[in-house]
Design a protein around this motif. Structure first.
Motif, mmCIF file in Angstrom:
data_model
loop_
_atom_site.group_PDB
_atom_site.id
_atom_site.type_symbol
_atom_site.label_atom_id
_atom_site.label_comp_id
_atom_site.label_asym_id
_atom_site.label_seq_id
_atom_site.Cartn_x
_atom_site.Cartn_y
_atom_site.Cartn_z
ATOM 1 N N LYS A 487 6.380 -4.450 1.021
ATOM 2 C CA LYS A 487 5.680 -4.064 2.257
ATOM 3 C C LYS A 487 4.400 -3.293 1.908
ATOM 4 N N LEU A 488 3.549 -3.109 2.912
ATOM 5 C CA LEU A 488 2.288 -2.390 2.712
ATOM 6 C C LEU A 488 2.537 -1.041 2.027
ATOM 7 N N GLY A 489 3.516 -0.307 2.553
ATOM 8 C CA GLY A 489 3.787 1.035 2.017
ATOM 9 C C GLY A 489 4.227 0.982 0.560
ATOM 10 N N GLU A 490 5.027 -0.042 0.226
ATOM 11 C CA GLU A 490 5.508 -0.161 -1.159
ATOM 12 C C GLU A 490 4.350 -0.488 -2.096
ATOM 13 N N GLN A 491 3.473 -1.363 -1.636
ATOM 14 C CA GLN A 491 2.319 -1.707 -2.477
ATOM 15 C C GLN A 491 1.435 -0.470 -2.665
ATOM 16 N N ARG A 492 1.172 0.224 -1.557
ATOM 17 C CA ARG A 492 0.295 1.403 -1.632
ATOM 18 C C ARG A 492 0.882 2.443 -2.588
ATOM 19 N N ALA A 493 2.214 2.637 -2.505
ATOM 20 C CA ALA A 493 2.848 3.661 -3.342
ATOM 21 C C ALA A 493 2.652 3.339 -4.823
ATOM 22 N N LEU A 494 2.828 2.046 -5.183
ATOM 23 C CA LEU A 494 2.663 1.682 -6.596
ATOM 24 C C LEU A 494 1.213 1.924 -7.033
ATOM 25 N N TYR A 495 0.266 1.458 -6.230
ATOM 26 C CA TYR A 495 -1.139 1.604 -6.618
ATOM 27 C C TYR A 495 -1.523 3.088 -6.732
ATOM 28 N N ALA A 496 -0.990 3.896 -5.808
ATOM 29 C CA ALA A 496 -1.308 5.328 -5.848
ATOM 30 C C ALA A 496 -0.757 5.951 -7.132
ATOM 31 N N ASP A 497 0.467 5.526 -7.520
ATOM 32 C CA ASP A 497 1.045 6.045 -8.772
ATOM 33 C C ASP A 497 0.176 5.665 -9.961
ATOM 34 N N VAL A 498 -0.320 4.436 -9.949
ATOM 35 C CA VAL A 498 -1.130 3.965 -11.075
ATOM 36 C C VAL A 498 -2.425 4.780 -11.148
ATOM 37 N N ILE A 499 -3.056 4.956 -10.005
ATOM 38 C CA ILE A 499 -4.325 5.693 -9.985
ATOM 39 C C ILE A 499 -4.088 7.143 -10.431
ATOM 40 N N ARG A 549 -5.150 -9.618 2.755
ATOM 41 C CA ARG A 549 -5.635 -8.493 3.562
ATOM 42 C C ARG A 549 -4.712 -7.282 3.377
ATOM 43 N N MET A 550 -3.416 -7.536 3.390
ATOM 44 C CA MET A 550 -2.475 -6.422 3.232
ATOM 45 C C MET A 550 -2.655 -5.754 1.873
ATOM 46 N N GLN A 551 -2.901 -6.574 0.863
ATOM 47 C CA GLN A 551 -3.067 -6.013 -0.472
ATOM 48 C C GLN A 551 -4.353 -5.195 -0.566
ATOM 49 N N LEU A 552 -5.417 -5.712 0.009
ATOM 50 C CA LEU A 552 -6.696 -4.984 -0.016
ATOM 51 C C LEU A 552 -6.536 -3.642 0.699
ATOM 52 N N ARG A 553 -5.823 -3.691 1.834
ATOM 53 C CA ARG A 553 -5.637 -2.446 2.601
ATOM 54 C C ARG A 553 -4.833 -1.432 1.771
ATOM 55 N N ALA A 554 -3.773 -1.929 1.134
ATOM 56 C CA ALA A 554 -2.944 -1.029 0.316
ATOM 57 C C ALA A 554 -3.770 -0.404 -0.806
ATOM 58 N N LEU A 555 -4.617 -1.202 -1.426
ATOM 59 C CA LEU A 555 -5.446 -0.708 -2.532
ATOM 60 C C LEU A 555 -6.440 0.344 -2.028
ATOM 61 N N ASP A 585 -15.165 -6.191 3.425
ATOM 62 C CA ASP A 585 -16.014 -5.461 4.373
ATOM 63 C C ASP A 585 -15.276 -5.231 5.692
ATOM 64 N N ARG A 586 -14.552 -6.268 6.142
ATOM 65 C CA ARG A 586 -13.805 -6.089 7.398
ATOM 66 C C ARG A 586 -12.732 -5.011 7.250
ATOM 67 N N GLU A 587 -12.071 -5.012 6.085
ATOM 68 C CA GLU A 587 -11.043 -3.992 5.848
ATOM 69 C C GLU A 587 -11.655 -2.592 5.798
ATOM 70 N N LEU A 588 -12.822 -2.498 5.179
ATOM 71 C CA LEU A 588 -13.492 -1.188 5.096
ATOM 72 C C LEU A 588 -13.808 -0.690 6.511
ATOM 73 N N ASP A 589 -14.280 -1.609 7.354
ATOM 74 C CA ASP A 589 -14.557 -1.268 8.758
ATOM 75 C C ASP A 589 -13.311 -0.729 9.446
#
Ligand code: PEP
Ligand code: MG
Length: 755
Positions: A487-499, A549-555, A585-589
């Motif tokens: 899910k979005l939250g799971e992807q975001r959590a992994l990326y945040a840990d990596v960063i 889109r979900m992945q870009l948003r999570a990142l 760009d749309r996601e950034l918006d």
């Protein structure tokens, strides 16, 4: 149903009593042969045991000369007994002396016997010995007698397997199934592991061999078969099983076996002869194994695995044991042996206890290999018949470099490897000392060494390896090891840990590279003839924009206002980059409107792994911020050779003129336009990395274990000198374009460069 023949049942009952008697092994064996002879009205009954040197030694006899016990012997393949052992099959002969293989052993006094029935003592399809009855009269032994003798052979196999007969062999000899074996496989992950075998699918050990009530045992078998058939039918009717393809083929083979009347009949027959339902399954499995191993048709041998899986499942149903890896405690130095396994299954083990992994299948780019590499586990794939040859707890050595697996190694081999492990440890220590040192060549050229990653388990390597950042984070790995779409939250959590783990070091996240060999079980895709060149990576992402889109948003959310580097896999033309940029760009918006912090800066990169990009680098500079060369795919497509096909693996050398010129061309075309990194496996081999530096690369990303060796190489390298040499070789059309690797080896040796 036919009533049970009395003979075999009584024999088995007597055998069980003998097994329970508190007597020594020789006495027990003597009683067993006497009992068989009496029960089968045979004048002779003898047991031969196979030694590791291929000698079959007479261990016990009723009827032949007693003095011959532990003296008479023949070689495997010699005489009738040797033929049975070599071919793992029964011989039933009314006139044995006329058989072309007959060989008379004078010390036994067997010349007066005419009829002969011999059966192999089998375990997991391998021969441990031979059990024989003989009579003076010319007689043909009945089918029931053959069955009875085969069943008795199972009892002997059990005695041998538990080591009860080990003490009886002549000094200096050892039993065959305990002999050291070396398997030659394919080294998948570097490293050497010494430890003890743990079967991923532990063999079910049948201890209650003898059935008291044949009727009841037959019912139990029928119930278990019914439940097995239900399981297979259930699997086949599931929606997520593709209509065709390998997985379905395997299940169809299961169904074929599960409904095979001959198989079921043979098991009932074994029960009528006195075995428990479990022992009947095991006996027929062993017979079928021996039969199938003799087949020369690869298709049938292939099916052996399916048959084994199915019978193991049946045994588990009968013994009420859940399917899957054992819950028994892992030894501290476990070497996991499996036919194959998924990446997630490997992650289920306690990493602390795993020293190595041996797979009968498994290739360099399979998912489990990628995870094993991330975990730093010495791994060998394509290791023949490993599962059948190993017993839980056997000593074992895995050499992930040479691809060798040593089962029950001799002392010399063990010592040689212990030395190799010590040597590796010393070398690792030297690399560790280099951790803080920048990779600077002797002529002051600075090379940036980054690491490839994809899982949480990779993160500690950032510090341990001294990597200057993550040059390639394969985001698909999280998707591949999950049972359902993260899910979005799971992807975001992994990326945040990596960063967070990277701190101020850069991380390049590659968007989903699925399709091809990287399949997601929960994502329906159509069968393709050429999946590597099919609907994969950025092509799939652009057609399924919801996923991307979900992945870009999570990142973007994970970056929380910091730098974010996003890279696109398998780009073939610039339109793909533009479309993704528009989505970004749309996601950034969207984020801006919802008050999120925007990544700053956001850099968009492109993998150079499809040859068409080589002629578009100038144009790419207008739409992308950086590039990274994926030599694994680029080589595959430039040389038209499937990277997963072992038959052509190594056929085309990346260190040859065509490919090195292409790689040099990428650096030259990008100069002053686009920062370039290279993240294929080539960067992780010191000699490969040296060639890459020689053609102009100054940023390389590789598996963390490769950073130390590549840094040691760089520190000893004079880049100017190498560049001059290499340019000479690449530009001289008279020179042999395939001799460059050798020239690089000579250069490294002459310069004292570790490679
Ligand atoms: C490559 O193709 O070189 C690469 C780095 O990507 P992957 O191995 O994930 O395809
Ligand atoms: Mg690739």
């Amino acid at each position: 149903m036919r009533g049970p023949p009395a003979g075999p049942r009584i024999l088995l009952r007597r055998l069980r009593e003998i097994m329970a008697e508190p007597i020594n092994a020789q006495a027990r064996l003597d009683k067993i042969v006497a009992q068989i002879a009496a029960n089968m009205v045979a004048e002779v009954c003898s047991v031969y045991v196979l030694h590791s040197d291929g000698v079959l030694e007479l261990y016990a006899t009723e009827g032949l000369k007693r003095e011959a016990v532990h003296h008479a012997s023949l070689h495997i393949g010699q005489g009738l007994v040797g033929t049975i052992a070599a071919e793992a099959r029964t011989l039933n002969l009314p006139d044995a002396q006329r058989h072309p293989a007959f060989r008379y052993l004078p010390e036994t006094g067997e010349e007066i016997y005419n009829s002969f029935l011999g059966v192999p003592v089998l375990r997991a399809g391998g021969t441990l010995g031979v059990l024989v009855v003989q009579n003076r009269a010319h007689r043909n032994y009945h089918e029931e007698e053959v069955e009875a003798l085969q069943t008795t052979a199972m009892v002997l196999a059990e005695m041998l397997a538990v080591g009860e007969l080990s003490g009886l062999s002549r000094p200096g000899t050892s039993l065959d199934f305990k002999r050291p074996i070396m398997l030659s496989g394919l080294g998948l992950c570097e490293g050497v592991g010494l430890g003890h075998a743990v079967l991923h699918e532990p063999r079910v050990v049948v201890t209650a061999l003898i059935g008291e009530d044949a009727e009841r045992e037959s019912e139990r078998l029928d119930e278990a078969i019914a439940s097995l058939r239900l399981f297979v039918d259930d699997m086949l009717s599931r929606d997520d099983i593709a209509a065709t393809g390998e997985h379905r083929d395997v299940l169809e083979a299961y169904r074929m076996f599960a409904h095979d009347r001959g198989w079921v009949h043979r098991m009932h027959e074994a029960i009528r002869n006195g075995l428990s339902a479990e022992a009947a399954v095991e006996k027929v499995q062993s017979d079928m194994r021996a039969l199938m191993l003799r087949q020369t048709m690869p298709f049938l041998r292939e099916r052996l695995h399916d048959f084994d899986d199915l019978t193991n499942r049946l045994l588990r149903v009968l013994m009420n044991k859940p399917h899957g890896p054992g819950s028994e405690e892992l030894p501290k130095d476990a070497i996991i042996i499996a036919r194959n396994m998924g990446a997630a299954e490997l992650l289920d083990y306690d990493r602390e206890h795993i020293r190595g992994l041996v797979l009968e299948e498994g290739g360099p780019v399979s998912h489990v290999t990628i995870v094993a590499r991330a975990l730093g586990i010495a791994t060998v794939g394509r290791a023949g018949n490993a599962v059948a040859l190993v017993e839980n707890g056997d000593a074992i050595i895995v050499d992930g470099e040479s691809g060798e697996v040593h089962l029950r190694p001799s002392l010399d081999v063990e010592e040689a490897y212990a030395e190799k492990v010590r040597f590796r440890a010393r070398r690792q220590e030297q690399y560790r000392l280099l951790r803080q040192k920048p990779a600077l060549s002797t002529d002051n050229q600075r090379v940036r060494l980054l690491m490839n990653a994809g899982l949480l388990v990779d993160l500690p390597h950032l510090t341990e390896s001294g990597a200057e950042g993550i040059g390639l984070f394969r985001t698909e790995l999280q998707f591949m090891i999950a049972a359902k779409m993260p899910k979005l939250g799971e992807q975001r959590a992994l990326y945040a840990d990596v960063i967070a783990a990277a701190g101020d070091r850069p991380v390049t996240f590659r968007t989903l590279d699925i399709g091809g060999d990287k399949v997601l079980p929960y994502l329906a895709t159509a069968e393709e003839e050429n999946p590597a060149m099919g609907w994969r990576a950025i092509r799939l992402s652009l057609d399924r924009p919801g996923l991307l889109r979900m992945q870009l948003r999570a990142l973007m959310q994970a970056a929380e206002g910091r730098e974010l580097r996003i890279m696109l896999p398998m780009v073939t033309e610039l339109g793909e980059v533009r479309k993704t940029r528009a989505m970004i760009d749309r996601e950034l918006d969207h984020l801006r409107r919802h008050g999120h912090k925007l990544p700053d800066p956001l850099l968009l990169g492109v993998m150079i792994e499809v040859p068409s990009m080589l002629w578009q680098l100038d144009a790419l500079a207008g739409v992308a911020d950086f590039v990274s060369v994926g030599t694994n795919d680029l080589l595959q497509f430039m040389t038209a050779s499937d990277r997963g096909n072992t038959r052509i693996a190594g056929r085309f050398d990346p260190l040859s003129r065509g490919f090195l010129r292409a790689l040099r061309g990428i650096v030259r075309a990008s100069e002053g336009r686009l920062p370039v990194t290279l993240c294929g496996e080539l960067a992780g081999e010191p000699l490969g990395a040296m060639a890459l530096i020689g053609v102009g690369y100054r940023s390389l990303s590789m598996s963390p274990a490769a950073i130390g060796p590549v840094k040691a190489m760089t520190l000893a390298l004079d880049v100017g000198k190498l560049q001059h040499r290499l340019d000479g070789l690449l530009d001289d059309v008279e020179a042999d374009g395939n001799a460059i690797r050798q020239a690089l080896v000579e250069f490294a040796e002459a310069e004292g460069i570790p490679y």
